[in-house]
Design an enzyme around this catalytic site. Sequence first.
Site, PDB file in Angstrom:
ATOM      1  N   GLY A 205       0.762  -0.979  -0.102  1.00 30.06           N
ATOM      2  CA  GLY A 205      -0.056  -0.081   0.000  1.00 30.06           C
ATOM      3  C   GLY A 205       0.871   1.213  -0.099  1.00 30.06           C
ATOM      4  N   ASN A 206       0.323   2.305   0.266  1.00 25.23           N
ATOM      5  CA  ASN A 206       1.023   3.674   0.037  1.00 25.23           C
ATOM      6  C   ASN A 206       0.533   4.607   1.346  1.00 25.23           C
ATOM      7  OD1 ASN A 206      -1.033   5.499  -0.802  1.00 25.23           O
ATOM      8  ND2 ASN A 206      -0.910   4.093  -2.547  1.00 25.23           N
TER       9      ASN A 206
END
Length: 404
Positions: A205-206
Amino acid sequence: MRVVVGISGGIAAYKAALAIRELVQAGHDVHVVPTASALRFIGRPTLEALSRNPVTDEVFDDVAAVRHVALGQSADLIVVLPATANTLAKLATGLADDLLGTTVLASRAPLVLAPAMHTEMWEQPAVQANVRTLVERGATIVGPVAGALTGGDTGLGRMAEPTDVVAAALAAAGAAQQPGALAGRTVVVSAGGTREPIDPVRFLGNRSSGAMGAELAAAARAAGASVTLVGANLHVPAPEGVELVEVETTEQLRTAMLERADADVVVMAAAVADYRVEGASDEKRTKEAWGERPTLTLALNPDILAELARAPRRSLLVGFGAETEPDDDALVQRGRDKLARKGADLLVLNRVGHDEGFGRVDTRVRVLDADGVVADASGTKASVARVIIDTVAQRLAAASEEHQ
Ligand code: C5P
């Protein structure tokens, strides 16, 4: 519009004259409120001649007209340029020991501040804390920019160009004053960061919180649009009055966006994972199964923004570009290349680093079209979002006029 121009005592005070002239030429009723030290840098006759209104820094002048509150109450916009470290501190604390202080306190108008000071002063934790306080209370900060400073030194602290301060100030006030600019329009905003599963419990993810997209949705709603927020793993609540569609992966985001590609405006503010994990497992992978040096194979995700640009019914399409490029000109050039590559109409460009962008309250963006920068704004994500939505509304209005 009635604009109060506050000037505090820094050498950049002489540049306030240019901003006053620009505001008057644009047809605004300008009232100048200098601090006592500002008047040591720039003369009252200059300010009166340019603003065509009387100028005083005295709380005790014109008491019968209750001037110390009347100016603030009647202002549609207050812009302070330059804002010195001292004035920022006074405004952050709510001090009212001069006419500028009382005017700001007596006002509900948008407040736009253009700091100017030496780099060491700007970087002081005390000054930064004051700026944060002001931003959290809704002020818009324009600049400072890097460049030559008065002592012959160079660095961050130079006041933003007066014309940029005026543009940001008018945008802050304009958007606040024009509810209904998007009435009858449909707007879809993607926000947050997509997650790509590795197995049922792990993902790639980020750091995107979705705050910028949520503010854009709120600003579009406030401007009268019917808004859908396609949220990928948001860390923030969806604004009131906005339809929320929750997604997790890039594929889900893609489907949700393509289904809504007929909206009048589509904003891709989500941080989309460029890659997904090939052969993601349906069962939790154990350390035993994974071994000592596991490898993940990634596959390229589709570019949703570019796909939307090719959709049959073209919305006004707004993309985002988060770049780490430190050089300003190179940053803008990258933005223009990205805009052309993706085929969007507008690109919102922001610089990210470890202390910029993602998750922070204040932000600076530039909005680009194919010809270059069309808006430049800093402040809270809410105030920056208003500027972006204002730019979008102007585009739509101009396009409708062309069709007629
Ligand atoms: O190429 P880059 O990721 O910097 O482009 C960012 C813009 O493109 C954003 O508007 C983002 O939402 C969009 N994007 C997309 N699909 C991807 C990657 C980015 O729509 N796979």
